[in-house]
Design a protein around this motif. Structure first.
Motif, PDB file in Angstrom:
ATOM      1  N   ARG A 231      -7.046   4.369   5.562  1.00  0.00           N
ATOM      2  CA  ARG A 231      -6.327   3.099   5.483  1.00  0.00           C
ATOM      3  C   ARG A 231      -7.225   2.046   6.119  1.00  0.00           C
TER       4      ARG A 231
ATOM      5  N   GLN B 200      -7.124   1.642  -2.247  1.00  0.00           N
ATOM      6  CA  GLN B 200      -5.925   2.443  -1.955  1.00  0.00           C
ATOM      7  C   GLN B 200      -5.344   3.009  -3.241  1.00  0.00           C
TER       8      GLN B 200
ATOM      9  N   ALA C  24      -5.472  -3.008   3.470  1.00  0.00           N
ATOM     10  CA  ALA C  24      -4.837  -1.694   3.297  1.00  0.00           C
ATOM     11  C   ALA C  24      -3.479  -1.708   3.992  1.00  0.00           C
TER      12      ALA C  24
END
Lengths: 172, 206
Positions: A118, A124, B170
């Motif tokens: 992450r 992602q 993210a």
């Protein structure tokens, strides 16, 4: 009335040299029985991908043993590993160079979702860049899981309305 | 390991060099301008023939000097390490002389420190980014850069135009993810400390 004939297979003496089937079934049968993978090995999943291709797991049982490092000659891209943003653009270019029909398997947690990365550098999930047909869970997945993914992809290819798609593509 | 001798000699020859707290190998603070001369002396006169690592340090936005560079050199004969730490001049645009002329191994290490911290190595033969792509507007290991990243453009305009994808932060979902150090192994996979919020249900306001 029960027929005396117990011969269910094709008998050329009775039916002549003709097989009655659907065009979809023929096209899909051709496509799904030899899907040449484009090994997009980016991280440790690639090691399991190599193991799948080696003798013990024998991926050629499913017609997918011809790993093509040229996108022009491959049908299914197996994204095996962590995809960074820097690599993702190259990945997309390789996908664009593959000839249709083409499919994508996202192998492992990283390719499917970014996995444990992450961070600012990691994409992602590769489905943001290319359409993914099968996701494989695991970190990394066992070769059996990848073989299962290929079988799942076969099932899905066999359900495709290939002829309609071909005609649609021809009309464009 | 002749810690004392090295220490004395270095300080005698270079007045600006001072000893530095260290848990392992001998360590010194070196003035920015002296770093090339000190490393040359360590290589030629003390036998530290191998550059092991160059690391950037960010001491935080309020610190001054904010950035420093740490060098680790190894003597393959004595099997002994020495650590040098030199501050960078300039807090907004830090810079320090390159040592790529002394140790060729410094080339890529300095490129990495430049990429991650934005430290300019003056005199470097080819100071380009090494990990992030050319044109990436940030330096990710600076303290003011969030781990999740900052939204920006893709390195490839053509692919960006076709896919419409941008570089997005993210989802941290309560992270960073840490592995609990207690409990049974099976329950110790990395988890967010605070799992009460995620992308779907936002973090409650304080």
């Amino acid at each position: 009335m029960v027929s005396e004939n117990t011969e269910f297979t094709y008998n050329s003496k009775i039916e002549g040299d003709v097989v009655v089937t659907k065009a979809d079934a023929v096209v899909n049968w051709i496509r799904s029985h030899s899907m040449w993978p484009m090994p997009m090995g980016l991280a440790c999943c690639a090691i399991e991908l190599m193991a799948s291709g080696a003798a013990r797991h024998d991926i050629s049982r499913f017609g997918a043993e011809v790993m093509r490092f040229s996108p022009r000659q491959s049908d299914v891209m197996i994204v095996a590993g962590t995809v960074t943003y820097k690599m993702a653009t190259a990945l997309r270019r390789i996908y664009d160079q593959m000839a249709a029909p083409k499919w994508v398997i996202a192998m492992g947690a990283c390719a499917s979702t970014g996995g444990m990365y992450r961070s600012y550098a990691v994409l992602q999930g590769v489905d943001r860049f290319v359409p993914v047909d099968v996701y494989v869970s695991g970190c990394p997945p066992r070769p059996e899981a990848l073989l299962d993914a290929i079988l799942k992809l076969k099932e899905s290819v066999n359900r495709e309305p290939s002829v309609r798609n071909l005609l649609k593509a021809g009309a464009r | 390991m002749s810690t004392a001798a090295t220490s004395l000699d270095l300080e005698k020859r270079f007045p600006g060099v001072t000893p530095r707290d260290s848990a392992d190998c001998p360590a010194f603070n070196v003035p920015t301008a002296d770093i090339v001369r000190v490393l040359t002396a360590l290589r030629d006169d003390f036998g530290y023939d191998m550059l092991v690592d160059i690391a950037g340090i960010d001491w935080g936005e309020s610190a001054s000097p904010r950035f420093a560079v740490a060098y680790h050199v190894l003597s393959t004969e004595k099997a002994a390490y020495v650590r040098l730490v030199a501050p960078c001049s300039g807090d907004a645009e830090p810079s320090i002389p390159s040592v790529a002329g002394v140790y060729p191994a410094a080339d890529w290490h300095e490129r990495e420190a430049y990429d991650m911290f934005g430290i300019r190595f003056e005199g470097h033969p080819d100071l380009r980014r090494i990990l992030m792509w050319e044109g990436y507007p940030y330096h990710p290991l600076r303290k003011d850069f969030p781990l999740a990243g900052i939204e920006t453009d893709l390195p490839d305009d053509e692919v960006a135009g076709e896919t419409g994808v941008r570089v997005k932060p993210a989802p941290m979902a309560g992270g960073p993810f840490v592995a609990p150090q207690a409990g049974h192994m099976t329950s110790r996979e990395p988890r967010a400390r605070d799992e009460s919020w995620n992308e779907k249900s936002e973090k409650p306001a304080d």
